[in-house]
Write a protein that holds these residues in place. Structure first.
Motif, PDB file in Angstrom:
ATOM      1  N   ASP A 105      28.777  51.975  58.885  1.00  0.00           N
ATOM      2  CA  ASP A 105      30.116  51.688  58.333  1.00  0.00           C
ATOM      3  C   ASP A 105      30.307  52.391  56.982  1.00  0.00           C
ATOM      4  OD1 ASP A 105      30.841  50.140  60.454  1.00  0.00           O
ATOM      5  OD2 ASP A 105      30.628  48.208  59.446  1.00  0.00           O
ATOM      6  N   HIS A 106      29.297  52.303  56.127  1.00  0.00           N
ATOM      7  CA  HIS A 106      29.392  52.921  54.799  1.00  0.00           C
ATOM      8  C   HIS A 106      29.558  54.436  54.925  1.00  0.00           C
ATOM      9  CE1 HIS A 106      28.558  53.659  50.557  1.00  0.00           C
ATOM     10  NE2 HIS A 106      27.541  54.434  50.873  1.00  0.00           N
ATOM     11  N   GLU A 107      28.761  55.025  55.805  1.00  0.00           N
ATOM     12  CA  GLU A 107      28.812  56.482  55.970  1.00  0.00           C
ATOM     13  C   GLU A 107      30.167  56.917  56.523  1.00  0.00           C
ATOM     14  OE1 GLU A 107      26.242  54.533  56.747  1.00  0.00           O
ATOM     15  OE2 GLU A 107      24.739  55.306  55.353  1.00  0.00           O
ATOM     16  N   MET A 108      30.708  56.144  57.474  1.00  0.00           N
ATOM     17  CA  MET A 108      32.019  56.491  58.035  1.00  0.00           C
ATOM     18  C   MET A 108      33.125  56.332  56.982  1.00  0.00           C
ATOM     19  SD  MET A 108      31.800  57.702  60.984  1.00  0.00           S
ATOM     20  CE  MET A 108      30.156  58.170  61.473  1.00  0.00           C
ATOM     21  N   ASP A 109      32.989  55.310  56.121  1.00  0.00           N
ATOM     22  CA  ASP A 109      33.968  55.151  55.027  1.00  0.00           C
ATOM     23  C   ASP A 109      34.051  56.444  54.214  1.00  0.00           C
ATOM     24  OD1 ASP A 109      34.545  52.537  55.601  1.00  0.00           O
ATOM     25  OD2 ASP A 109      33.234  51.682  54.063  1.00  0.00           O
ATOM     26  N   GLN A 131      29.459  60.753  45.087  1.00  0.00           N
ATOM     27  CA  GLN A 131      28.344  60.129  44.369  1.00  0.00           C
ATOM     28  C   GLN A 131      27.567  59.196  45.290  1.00  0.00           C
ATOM     29  OE1 GLN A 131      30.507  58.301  40.924  1.00  0.00           O
ATOM     30  NE2 GLN A 131      28.874  59.251  39.765  1.00  0.00           N
ATOM     31  N   GLU A 132      28.091  58.969  46.476  1.00  0.00           N
ATOM     32  CA  GLU A 132      27.499  57.973  47.366  1.00  0.00           C
ATOM     33  C   GLU A 132      26.214  58.481  48.008  1.00  0.00           C
ATOM     34  OE1 GLU A 132      29.055  55.097  47.255  1.00  0.00           O
ATOM     35  OE2 GLU A 132      30.620  56.031  46.055  1.00  0.00           O
ATOM     36  N   GLN A 133      25.361  57.513  48.372  1.00  0.00           N
ATOM     37  CA  GLN A 133      24.101  57.800  49.065  1.00  0.00           C
ATOM     38  C   GLN A 133      24.147  57.124  50.435  1.00  0.00           C
ATOM     39  OE1 GLN A 133      21.537  59.601  48.143  1.00  0.00           O
ATOM     40  NE2 GLN A 133      21.463  59.692  45.911  1.00  0.00           N
ATOM     41  N   PRO A 134      23.288  57.556  51.361  1.00  0.00           N
ATOM     42  CA  PRO A 134      23.217  56.839  52.640  1.00  0.00           C
ATOM     43  C   PRO A 134      22.812  55.379  52.417  1.00  0.00           C
ATOM     44  CG  PRO A 134      21.971  58.895  52.730  1.00  0.00           C
ATOM     45  CD  PRO A 134      22.373  58.698  51.298  1.00  0.00           C
ATOM     46  N   ILE A 151      34.380  53.867  46.904  1.00  0.00           N
ATOM     47  CA  ILE A 151      33.797  55.171  47.246  1.00  0.00           C
ATOM     48  C   ILE A 151      34.272  56.184  46.205  1.00  0.00           C
ATOM     49  CG2 ILE A 151      33.719  57.018  48.978  1.00  0.00           C
ATOM     50  CD1 ILE A 151      32.590  54.551  50.177  1.00  0.00           C
ATOM     51  N   SER A 152      33.343  56.967  45.673  1.00  0.00           N
ATOM     52  CA  SER A 152      33.783  57.966  44.686  1.00  0.00           C
ATOM     53  C   SER A 152      33.455  59.382  45.149  1.00  0.00           C
ATOM     54  CB  SER A 152      33.161  57.679  43.322  1.00  0.00           C
ATOM     55  OG  SER A 152      31.767  57.606  43.429  1.00  0.00           O
TER      56      SER A 152
END
Lengths: 185, 138
Positions: free
Chosen positions: A71-75, A61-64, B73-74
């Motif tokens: 960091d967010h993208e690597m998570d 469900q995540e967006q860039p 994170i989902s």
């Protein structure tokens, strides 16, 4: 059919790479920072396109994010559920195959030269703003000795590798997305 | 009606264990604690699965006070972790320093974990030492 925005990220990443190539071809040592900045932008958008592709194919469900550090993208990418059941040529399979510790480390190093806020009054070296040298004096990114040809070459190589990887994944992802849409149409 | 969820109702433990096994192999971060829990969110699907992980080195062990909560994170259904339609796997991520700060400051995800632990709606699936989970119980 919904447009595959992930492919738009990829196209802009490709354009950044070509711009970096044009700057590099000038052999002007005061433009190294700009070539590196374009290669950094290429990598950032390529990785964000991959995350967007996973979102479009409902893997996440995540967006860039709107940050440079990835960091967010690597998570999202490094913890993707994967098992023996994961088809190797699926987007998830391709991500797991290529996004190893070395590639993550390369990307983090490249993102570290994007501009950030000063840390305890010290502006870290970056490609956009005047920054502090280790001696404490100021320097601009366009200085002849701010970046080396080796750094430009290294950034270019990592950008090219990342772009190729993102092309495969976002293309495969767009096929998955289309297949899902056809099934639910 | 009670909202209490018993530990036996936690779902997908085998797949979760496989996932944790893969996460333990990450070279750049060390998994210290992995807990499957049931936060009791009414807004989520009853088939959602929740995993809380604390890594040494996660985001350079920095506390993200600007966000004021842990990372959540989902993921939707994948070949490795099949889920019913509209259900998600939530992985909550933090580092030990941020974990303690989140508990102390009453961040939303910290409170959800604490509530689940108090209700017994959790299971520890990996633990390097027990000081982190003791901090939740304390």
């Amino acid at each position: 059919m919904a447009s595959a925005v992930s492919r738009l990220w990829f196209r802009q990443a490709t354009s950044d790479f070509h711009c970096g190539e044009l700057i590099r071809a000038t052999n002007d040592i005061t433009l190294r920072c700009h070539a590196i900045a374009k290669y950094q932008q290429c990598m950032e958008k390529a990785v964000k396109g991959v995350v967007r592709s996973l979102n479009e194919s409902t893997v996440t469900q995540e967006q860039p994010s709107m940050r440079h550090d990835l960091d967010h993208e690597m998570d999202i990418l490094k913890r993707l559920p994967v098992s023996a059941k994961t088809p190797p040529n699926s987007p998830v399979g391709r991500i797991k195959r290529h996004l190893d510790a070395r590639m993550r480390s390369d990307l983090q190093r490249c993102m570290s030269i994007a501009p950030t806020r000063p840390v305890e009054g010290v502006q870290p070296r970056n490609t956009e703003y005047p920054f502090h040298k280790p001696t404490g004096t100021w320097m601009i990114p366009a200085s002849a000795d701010a970046f080396t040809d080796d750094e430009v070459a290294e950034m270019r190589a990592i950008a090219a590798r990342t772009l190729h990887w993102a092309d495969e994944i976002t293309f495969a992802g767009s096929l998955v997305t289309k297949s899902n849409e056809d099934r639910h149409a | 009606m009670t909202q209490q969820v018993q530990r036996s109702e936690l779902r997908r433990t085998d797949e979760i264990r496989q996932l944790i096994s893969a996460h333990r192999e990450l070279e750049d971060e060390t998994l210290l604690l992995a807990v499957q829990f049931e936060p009791g969110r009414e807004s989520d699907s009853p088939d959602d699965v929740y995993l809380f992980e604390v890594y040494d080195g996660y985001h350079h062990n920095i506390v993200d006070r600007e966000r004021g909560d842990f990372t959540d994170i989902s993921y939707g259904s994948t070949d490795a972790f099949p889920l019913p339609r509209d259900a998600y796997l939530h992985i909550i991520l933090t580092n030990p320093i941020e974990f303690i700060e989140g508990l102390r400051s009453g961040w939303k995800l910290a409170s959800e974990l604490k509530g689940a632990v108090n209700r017994g709606a959790y299971e520890i699936l990996h633990e390097e030492n027990n000081s982190l989970i003791e901090a939740v119980r304390g």
